[in-house]
Design a protein around this motif. Structure first.
Motif, short mmCIF file in Angstrom:
data_model
loop_
_atom_site.label_atom_id
_atom_site.label_comp_id
_atom_site.label_asym_id
_atom_site.label_seq_id
_atom_site.Cartn_x
_atom_site.Cartn_y
_atom_site.Cartn_z
N GLY A 150 -28.68 53.22 -66.64
CA GLY A 150 -28.72 52.98 -68.08
C GLY A 150 -28.76 51.52 -68.49
O GLY A 150 -28.82 51.21 -69.68
N SER A 151 -28.74 50.62 -67.53
CA SER A 151 -28.78 49.19 -67.86
C SER A 151 -30.23 48.75 -68.07
O SER A 151 -31.18 49.39 -67.60
CB SER A 151 -28.13 48.38 -66.74
N PRO A 152 -30.43 47.64 -68.79
CA PRO A 152 -31.78 47.15 -69.08
C PRO A 152 -32.52 46.72 -67.81
O PRO A 152 -31.91 46.31 -66.83
CB PRO A 152 -31.57 45.94 -69.99
N THR A 153 -33.85 46.78 -67.87
CA THR A 153 -34.69 46.31 -66.78
C THR A 153 -35.23 44.93 -67.14
O THR A 153 -34.95 44.41 -68.23
CB THR A 153 -35.88 47.25 -66.53
N ASP A 154 -36.04 44.36 -66.27
CA ASP A 154 -36.66 43.07 -66.53
C ASP A 154 -37.60 43.13 -67.74
O ASP A 154 -37.83 42.13 -68.41
CB ASP A 154 -37.44 42.58 -65.31
N SER A 155 -38.17 44.28 -68.01
CA SER A 155 -39.14 44.39 -69.10
C SER A 155 -38.53 44.89 -70.42
O SER A 155 -39.23 44.96 -71.42
CB SER A 155 -40.30 45.31 -68.69
N THR A 156 -37.25 45.20 -70.44
CA THR A 156 -36.62 45.73 -71.66
C THR A 156 -36.75 44.74 -72.83
O THR A 156 -37.04 45.15 -73.96
CB THR A 156 -35.15 46.10 -71.41
N ALA A 157 -36.55 43.46 -72.59
CA ALA A 157 -36.64 42.47 -73.67
C ALA A 157 -38.05 42.43 -74.27
O ALA A 157 -38.20 42.32 -75.49
CB ALA A 157 -36.23 41.08 -73.16
N ALA A 158 -39.07 42.52 -73.43
CA ALA A 158 -40.45 42.51 -73.94
C ALA A 158 -40.72 43.76 -74.77
O ALA A 158 -41.39 43.69 -75.80
CB ALA A 158 -41.44 42.43 -72.77
#
Length: 137
Positions: free
Chosen positions: A63-71
């Motif tokens: 459930g944690s963000p990935t490298d692309s979540t911010a984009a």
């Protein structure tokens, strides 16, 4: 009724899928270079009535963000800014590309077709849209 448009957003390419006007069937639409996505979307929105957007939202298995979540977050904010009257729904896209390849194999598509990433992106968007439609039932 208006259509629902789904995005499998990527840094290079974005897969798109759309429902029929009755919002029963999800179908692959297009894979667009992400750099040209806004132009494509502008043209599509002028031709078709769209009630909602479905965006594949990347999270890890925990459930944690990935490298692309911010984009993706930036894309969602811009989507809401450009089309404020269109609802935006998020669907967990964890494993969507692998699921897309499995669905293509099950559907009997040839390996040469499955190797093209744009085909996988389009199918992943379709699966995200199908999941959204099933959740609404």
């Amino acid at each position: 009724m208006a259509r629902i448009l789904a995005f499998d957003y990527g840094m290079k390419r974005t897969g798109l899928a759309v429902t029929d006007p009755l919002q029963i069937i999800a179908s692959p639409l297009e894979t667009v270079a992400t750099a040209h996505l806004w132009d494509f979307l502008h043209g599509y929105m002028q031709k078709e009535e769209v009630e909602a957007f479905v965006v594949g939202y990347p999270l890890k298995a925990d459930g944690s963000p990935t490298d692309s979540t911010a984009a993706i977050d930036a894309f969602i904010q811009e989507l809401k800014k450009r089309y404020p009257s269109v609802q935006v729904h998020l669907v967990d896209e964890y494993g969507s590309s692998k699921d897309a390849v499995r669905a293509m194999i099950a559907g009997g598509t040839k390996q040469k077709y499955r190797r093209r990433k744009e085909n996988i992106d389009r199918m992943a968007a379709t699966l995200l849209l199908q999941e959204f439609l099933q959740q609404r039932l």
